[in-house]
Design an enzyme around this catalytic site. Structure first.
Site, mmCIF file in Angstrom:
data_model
loop_
_atom_site.group_PDB
_atom_site.id
_atom_site.type_symbol
_atom_site.label_atom_id
_atom_site.label_comp_id
_atom_site.label_asym_id
_atom_site.label_seq_id
_atom_site.Cartn_x
_atom_site.Cartn_y
_atom_site.Cartn_z
ATOM 1 N N GLN A 34 10.134 6.993 -40.682
ATOM 2 C CA GLN A 34 9.750 8.290 -40.121
ATOM 3 C C GLN A 34 9.137 8.150 -38.726
ATOM 4 O O GLN A 34 8.501 7.145 -38.403
ATOM 5 C CB GLN A 34 8.807 9.031 -41.066
ATOM 6 C CG GLN A 34 7.443 8.405 -41.249
ATOM 7 C CD GLN A 34 6.574 9.165 -42.251
ATOM 8 O OE1 GLN A 34 7.028 10.082 -42.937
ATOM 9 N NE2 GLN A 34 5.322 8.784 -42.342
ATOM 10 N N HIS A 62 8.756 4.940 -44.519
ATOM 11 C CA HIS A 62 8.332 5.904 -45.538
ATOM 12 C C HIS A 62 8.545 5.264 -46.903
ATOM 13 O O HIS A 62 7.626 5.186 -47.689
ATOM 14 C CB HIS A 62 9.106 7.221 -45.401
ATOM 15 C CG HIS A 62 8.649 8.271 -46.372
ATOM 16 N ND1 HIS A 62 9.030 9.585 -46.316
ATOM 17 C CD2 HIS A 62 7.836 8.192 -47.468
ATOM 18 C CE1 HIS A 62 8.460 10.270 -47.305
ATOM 19 N NE2 HIS A 62 7.744 9.448 -48.024
ATOM 20 N N PHE A 112 -0.769 5.641 -50.366
ATOM 21 C CA PHE A 112 0.630 5.845 -49.979
ATOM 22 C C PHE A 112 1.504 4.751 -50.604
ATOM 23 O O PHE A 112 2.519 5.036 -51.251
ATOM 24 C CB PHE A 112 0.707 5.806 -48.450
ATOM 25 C CG PHE A 112 2.054 6.120 -47.838
ATOM 26 C CD1 PHE A 112 3.013 6.871 -48.497
ATOM 27 C CD2 PHE A 112 2.346 5.652 -46.553
ATOM 28 C CE1 PHE A 112 4.241 7.167 -47.891
ATOM 29 C CE2 PHE A 112 3.557 5.941 -45.946
ATOM 30 C CZ PHE A 112 4.507 6.680 -46.614
ATOM 31 N N HIS A 115 1.779 5.176 -54.318
ATOM 32 C CA HIS A 115 2.699 6.267 -54.658
ATOM 33 C C HIS A 115 4.156 5.802 -54.544
ATOM 34 O O HIS A 115 4.972 6.073 -55.434
ATOM 35 C CB HIS A 115 2.460 7.463 -53.729
ATOM 36 C CG HIS A 115 3.533 8.504 -53.805
ATOM 37 N ND1 HIS A 115 3.579 9.474 -54.782
ATOM 38 C CD2 HIS A 115 4.629 8.706 -53.026
ATOM 39 C CE1 HIS A 115 4.656 10.223 -54.606
ATOM 40 N NE2 HIS A 115 5.308 9.788 -53.550
ATOM 41 N N GLU A 116 4.468 5.099 -53.450
ATOM 42 C CA GLU A 116 5.846 4.638 -53.245
ATOM 43 C C GLU A 116 6.261 3.653 -54.341
ATOM 44 O O GLU A 116 7.381 3.697 -54.842
ATOM 45 C CB GLU A 116 6.004 4.001 -51.859
ATOM 46 C CG GLU A 116 5.908 5.009 -50.712
ATOM 47 C CD GLU A 116 6.994 6.079 -50.783
ATOM 48 O OE1 GLU A 116 8.171 5.733 -50.979
ATOM 49 O OE2 GLU A 116 6.656 7.273 -50.658
ATOM 50 N N LYS A 119 6.443 5.684 -57.896
ATOM 51 C CA LYS A 119 7.538 6.639 -58.002
ATOM 52 C C LYS A 119 8.902 5.962 -57.827
ATOM 53 O O LYS A 119 9.831 6.238 -58.578
ATOM 54 C CB LYS A 119 7.371 7.748 -56.954
ATOM 55 C CG LYS A 119 8.484 8.799 -57.011
ATOM 56 C CD LYS A 119 8.208 9.992 -56.112
ATOM 57 C CE LYS A 119 9.366 10.981 -56.151
ATOM 58 N NZ LYS A 119 9.209 12.054 -55.168
ATOM 59 N N HIS A 120 9.025 5.089 -56.827
ATOM 60 C CA HIS A 120 10.341 4.519 -56.498
ATOM 61 C C HIS A 120 10.474 3.035 -56.872
ATOM 62 O O HIS A 120 11.464 2.621 -57.461
ATOM 63 C CB HIS A 120 10.615 4.676 -54.995
ATOM 64 C CG HIS A 120 10.596 6.095 -54.525
ATOM 65 N ND1 HIS A 120 11.624 6.972 -54.790
ATOM 66 C CD2 HIS A 120 9.682 6.798 -53.807
ATOM 67 C CE1 HIS A 120 11.338 8.161 -54.255
ATOM 68 N NE2 HIS A 120 10.163 8.090 -53.654
#
Ligand SMILES: *[C@@H]1O[C@H](CO)[C@@H](O)[C@H](O)[C@H]1NC(C)=O
Length: 227
Positions: A34, A62, A112, A115-116, A119-120
């Site tokens: 990003q 990102h 951050f 979270h990444e 989730k992924h």
């Protein structure tokens, strides 16, 4: 001849089984970077610099997102494998530089990255453990050098308006692969260069042409804001 055929068939069956056994629960990755200037001047969110200071005027990571060829994606695949900063302690300084969080309130990036991962990253844990997941994303970031590719084509983060086609061409020339560009809007409603998607094979090692692109549309001329 007969026995040769038999061996061959055996080999084929074996190969098929191997393919079955290592087949992944996803098809490829989106590697998403990003532009911080477009995060910060958007009409949607305010931005807060990390506690470690203003990031460099360059694309930041990102995420590295497992995806299916039909366009859908798995998420939150393993609640028993939370983000553990001590597994990536040798990568943290590079993550601070290349994977900064611009969300408010200011943070050191940990929420951050967590979270990444949750989730992924947990959806590709059969291929990449936490250390390789973050390491792979960092090396893809070094390998793709988006800002350099754009600048070599005369496309600079100067608040000017550039052709979307020229932006894609410049990135294709630099990386060898066609990117997908996500735009957002600045506070005056201008469409601007927000995120760049490149695709990576399911091993995480090689850029590939994207099997499918996300949805969404930019204008044919988009702004590249300063940061
Ligand atoms: C985090 O990782 C370290 C190093 O691998 C390990 O010793 C520790 O038990 C882990 N912590 C948790 C909560 O899993």
């Amino acid at each position: 001849m007969k026995s040769k055929c038999f061996v061959l068939i055996n080999l084929l069956v074996l190969q098929y089984l191997v393919v079955l056994c290592v087949s992944q629960d996803f098809d490829f990755f989106y590697f998403v970077q990003q532009w911080p200037g477009s995060y910060c001047d958007s009409d949607k969110n305010s931005c807060c610099y990390p506690t470690t200071g203003k990031p460099a005027a360059d694309f930041g990571i990102h995420g590295l997102w497992p995806n299916y060829k039909d366009g859908s994606y798995p998420q939150n695949c393993d609640p028993n494998n939370p983000f553990n900063e001590s597994e990536v302690s040798d990568l943290i300084s590079s993550m601070r530089r290349n994977w900064p969080s611009l969300a408010c309130p200011s943070s050191n990036g940990e929420s951050f990255w967590s979270h990444e991962w949750v989730k992924h990253g947990t959806c590709s844990e059969s291929v990449l453990d936490q250390h390789s997941y973050f390491g792979t994303a960092l090396s893809l970031r070094q390998q793709t050098k988006l800002l350099q590719s754009l600048k070599s084509a005369g496309i600079n983060p100067d608040g000017g308006s550039y052709s979307l086609a020229n932006i894609k061409d410049a990135i294709k020339r630099g990386t060898g692969y066609t990117p997908w560009i996500e735009c957002n809007q600045d506070s005056s409603g201008n469409s601007q260069l927000y995120q760049v998607y490149l695709c990576v094979d399911s091993s995480g090692s090689n850029l590939i042409e994207c099997p499918v692109f996300p949805n969404g549309k930019c204008g044919s001329q988009i702004e590249f804001p300063t940061f």
